[in-house]
Design an enzyme around this catalytic site. Structure first.
Site, PDB file in Angstrom:
ATOM      1  N   ASP A 170      13.658  32.193  52.876  1.00 33.73           N
ATOM      2  CA  ASP A 170      12.887  32.930  51.978  1.00 33.73           C
ATOM      3  C   ASP A 170      11.886  33.510  52.721  1.00 33.73           C
ATOM      4  O   ASP A 170      11.178  33.109  53.371  1.00 33.73           O
ATOM      5  CB  ASP A 170      12.431  31.921  50.991  1.00 33.73           C
ATOM      6  CG  ASP A 170      12.401  32.414  49.645  1.00 33.73           C
ATOM      7  OD1 ASP A 170      12.034  33.691  49.466  1.00 33.73           O
ATOM      8  OD2 ASP A 170      13.010  31.551  48.805  1.00 33.73           O
ATOM      9  N   GLU A 223      15.192  39.826  46.293  1.00 35.11           N
ATOM     10  CA  GLU A 223      15.059  39.575  44.859  1.00 35.11           C
ATOM     11  C   GLU A 223      14.383  40.911  44.302  1.00 35.11           C
ATOM     12  O   GLU A 223      13.377  41.217  44.170  1.00 35.11           O
ATOM     13  CB  GLU A 223      13.979  38.506  44.723  1.00 35.11           C
ATOM     14  CG  GLU A 223      13.941  37.955  43.431  1.00 35.11           C
ATOM     15  CD  GLU A 223      12.634  37.238  43.070  1.00 35.11           C
ATOM     16  OE1 GLU A 223      12.589  36.622  42.011  1.00 35.11           O
ATOM     17  OE2 GLU A 223      11.750  37.404  44.029  1.00 35.11           O
ATOM     18  N   HIS A 262      16.075  28.980  41.055  1.00 36.44           N
ATOM     19  CA  HIS A 262      14.928  27.973  40.803  1.00 36.44           C
ATOM     20  C   HIS A 262      13.941  28.719  39.828  1.00 36.44           C
ATOM     21  O   HIS A 262      12.821  28.093  39.483  1.00 36.44           O
ATOM     22  CB  HIS A 262      14.260  27.806  42.074  1.00 36.44           C
ATOM     23  CG  HIS A 262      13.549  29.003  42.887  1.00 36.44           C
ATOM     24  ND1 HIS A 262      14.493  30.059  43.189  1.00 36.44           N
ATOM     25  CD2 HIS A 262      12.271  29.380  42.923  1.00 36.44           C
ATOM     26  CE1 HIS A 262      13.746  30.850  43.657  1.00 36.44           C
ATOM     27  NE2 HIS A 262      12.513  30.662  43.461  1.00 36.44           N
TER      28      HIS A 262
HETATM   29  C1  GLC Z   1       9.761  34.840  43.382  1.00 37.09           C
HETATM   30  C2  GLC Z   1      10.013  33.625  43.321  1.00 37.09           C
HETATM   31  C3  GLC Z   1       9.369  32.787  42.291  1.00 37.09           C
HETATM   32  C4  GLC Z   1       7.851  33.002  42.911  1.00 37.09           C
HETATM   33  C5  GLC Z   1       7.429  34.366  42.703  1.00 37.09           C
HETATM   34  C6  GLC Z   1       6.324  34.371  43.487  1.00 37.09           C
HETATM   35  O1  GLC Z   1      10.129  35.520  41.997  1.00 37.09           O
HETATM   36  O2  GLC Z   1      11.271  33.454  43.234  1.00 37.09           O
HETATM   37  O3  GLC Z   1       9.625  31.397  42.511  1.00 37.09           O
HETATM   38  O4  GLC Z   1       6.976  32.320  41.913  1.00 37.09           O
HETATM   39  O5  GLC Z   1       8.442  35.263  43.682  1.00 37.09           O
HETATM   40  O6  GLC Z   1       6.469  34.346  44.887  1.00 37.09           O
END
Ligand code: GLC
Length: 544
Positions: free
Chosen positions: A101, A273, A335
């Site tokens: 990540d 993402e 998650h």
């Molecule tokens: C992304 C992650 C999430 C996190 C957010 C801030 O959406 O998947 O779990 O809280 O970023 O980093």
């Protein structure tokens, strides 16, 4: 095994591990890297090709590791760099790729960069984050809101300016318009590529660049504008200026070039993402010349209503909007989202798995979904997720989908020692729903998923073949074909609880290769195909 010339990220299956919750090796009730190493054989047995590990970097854990104080190290909770190197090596020995990540939008407020940045307006790191003056009345510089609730600005009294935090106040946003920030973050990528990492899941990828003039977001008058789930006050605006500025594309082009320089022996991979549900805008993240992210995550199945018509529409819409040559992908959960089992129920969860693993595109499987874990019940005193704590009562908490992996029927489900307390409580049904029990049961969801993965891996038509939907089927069914030069498969899915009869005489005959019920293997004439309630079939057609 098929001979498949496509890169691993196209023909492979990605398995997401949330390290806190996968396997605890040292008895502290929190999963760790050593625990993951101990389960690599399970993952090869299951048949997945790549692991994506949610963050394990040093962190105060305000957002469970998405608030990072050092991008190039391992939090002692999870292990150390040596263990990480061993994990990479052990995974590679088993032909498993490893993806990390990468969290570019923000650091922790305890990151040394931010400590310097907030130490004085003159500090050379000041401009590494986004600082702005108050409005004349002392209020925040604009109306931007945090995804985690409240204003996206936090006042810093000692330097008398606000800093921007798209997420928690403990997650200040980096200033990607500063070339020094970009250089430092690209060095992070180099660090991990040189350690053998095969790719990255880019966290909150579309947030990293915002309107440089910091204009106010317009108010949202339409429910259409909201994200996939109601997000409280965050939905009151159209997020026009606080994310997804078009300059973001230049950054991902450059990042891709960096990855390309490391891709001479094997392709390194970028998966982003991107929570954008306008398909045209979303598709831009592939890059005009497919030169940005290899894929932005396709989250559409998480918000689509689970019926044959809407699911088919989602697939067709995706196929229609893909830039030429771009590769699709599908996700059932992660998650941040309620588990598929909880969203659709157990019969449908099998159907969903069949769909995920037979569509054209890279599937991402969230840990535990292969055994049918559902959302855990978290008593109020065990709630940990800041999303739930900041906005109680909205049902936004993400603890339920993060409960420990259920390995067996022993106390604590084999996740941690029986004397330890797992960081989140285990669901009550773990004695029935666990890896050990389901490995023994040839009809379990786990056995089904494994057979499906085996089938996908052995059938070129399923990994790389074309997709074409079949028209004129009952409204409750979604039927499509996957075809390569030598094989043709028909996938027939009944989304209703009642039997459905299909007349597909033009398709001739075929053999049932797999049923969600795991009890059929006969040769059939497609003039009359009967699907039981919630049944899905994979059929190898006799003629192409
Ligand atoms: C992304 C992650 C999430 C996190 C957010 C801030 O959406 O998947 O779990 O809280 O970023 O980093």
């Amino acid at each position: 095994m098929i001979s498949n010339t496509s890169p691993w990220w196209q023909h492979g299956i990605i398995y997401q591990i949330y390290p806190r919750s996968f396997k605890d090796s040292n008895g502290d009730g929190i999963g760790d890297l050593e625990g993951i190493i101990s389960q690599l054989d399970y993952l090869t047995w299951l048949g997945v090709n790549a692991l994506w590990l949610s963050p394990f970097y040093p962190s105060p854990m305000a957002d469970f590791g998405y608030d990072i104080t050092d991008y190039c190290a391992v939090d002692p909770l999870f292990g150390d760099l040596k263990t990480c190197d061993r994990l990479i090596e052990q995974a590679h020995q088993r032909d498993l790729k490893v993806m990390l990540d990468f969290v570019p939008n923000h650091t922790s407020d305890e990151h040394p960069w931010f400590l310097l940045s907030r130490s004085s307006r003159q500090n050379s790191r000041r401009d590494w984050y986004i600082w702005a003056d108050a409005r004349p009345d002392g209020s925040p510089p604009n109306n931007w809101l945090s995804v985690m609730g409240g204003s996206a600005w936090e006042w810093d009294a000692s330097t008398a300016q606000y800093y921007l935090h798209t997420f928690l106040t403990k997650q200040p946003d980096l200033n990607w318009r500063n070339p020094a920030v970009k250089a430092a973050m690209f060095d992070v990528i180099r660090f991990w590529l040189e350690r053998g990492i095969d790719g990255f899941r880019v966290d909150a990828a579309h947030y990293i660049l915002k309107d440089p003039a910091l204009r106010d977001n317009p108010l949202n008058s339409s429910v259409q504008q909201v994200l996939h789930k109601p997000m409280g006050d965050y939905d009151s605006q159209v997020h026009l200026y606080d994310s997804a500025h078009s300059d973001v594309h230049a950054v991902y082009r450059e990042l891709r070039q960096l990855l390309n320089t490391y891709s001479t022996t094997q392709p390194r991979f970028l998966l982003g993402e991107v929570h954008i549900f306008n398909r045209e805008v979303w598709a831009n993240y592939y890059g005009a010349d497919l030169d940005e992210l290899h894929m932005p995550f396709n989250f559409d199945f998480i918000r689509t209503i689970w019926n044959a018509r809407d699911i088919r529409q989602s697939v067709d819409d995706l196929e229609a909007h893909l830039p030429p040559g771009a590769w699709p992908n599908y996700v059932l959960g992660n998650h941040d989202e309620p588990r598929i089992m909880t969203r659709v129920g157990s019969g449908m969860a099998r159907l969903a798995m069949l769909l995920l693993l037979t569509l054209r595109g890279t599937p991402t499987l969230y840990y535990g979904d292969e055994i049918g874990m559902h959302d855990g019940e978290i008593p109020p005193e065990r709630v940990s997720d800041p999303m739930a704590k900041n906005r109680p009562g909205l049902g936004l908490g993400r603890d339920p989908e993060r409960t420990p992996m259920q390995w067996d029927g022993s106390p604590n489900a084999g996740f941690c020692l029986s004397a330890s307390e797992p960081w989140l409580p285990l669901p009550a049904d773990y004695q029935q729903v666990n890896v050990a029990v389901e490995q023994e049961d040839p009809y379990s969801l786990l056995s089904f998923t494994r057979r499906l993965i085996e089938l996908r891996r052995s059938a070129l038509a399923l990994t790389a073949g074309s997709y074409s939907p079949i028209e004129e089927t009952p409204a409750a069914c979604f039927v499509f074909r996957r075809q390569s030069a030598e094989q043709s498969y028909l996938i027939a899915l009944n989304f209703s609880g009642e039997e459905q009869a299909l007349a597909l005489s033009e398709l001739g005959r075929g053999r049932i290769i797999l049923s969600t019920c795991l009890d059929r293997g006969e040769l059939i004439d497609l003039t009359l195909l009967r699907l039981r309630g919630e049944e899905g079939l994979v059929i190898a057609l006799e003629s192409l």
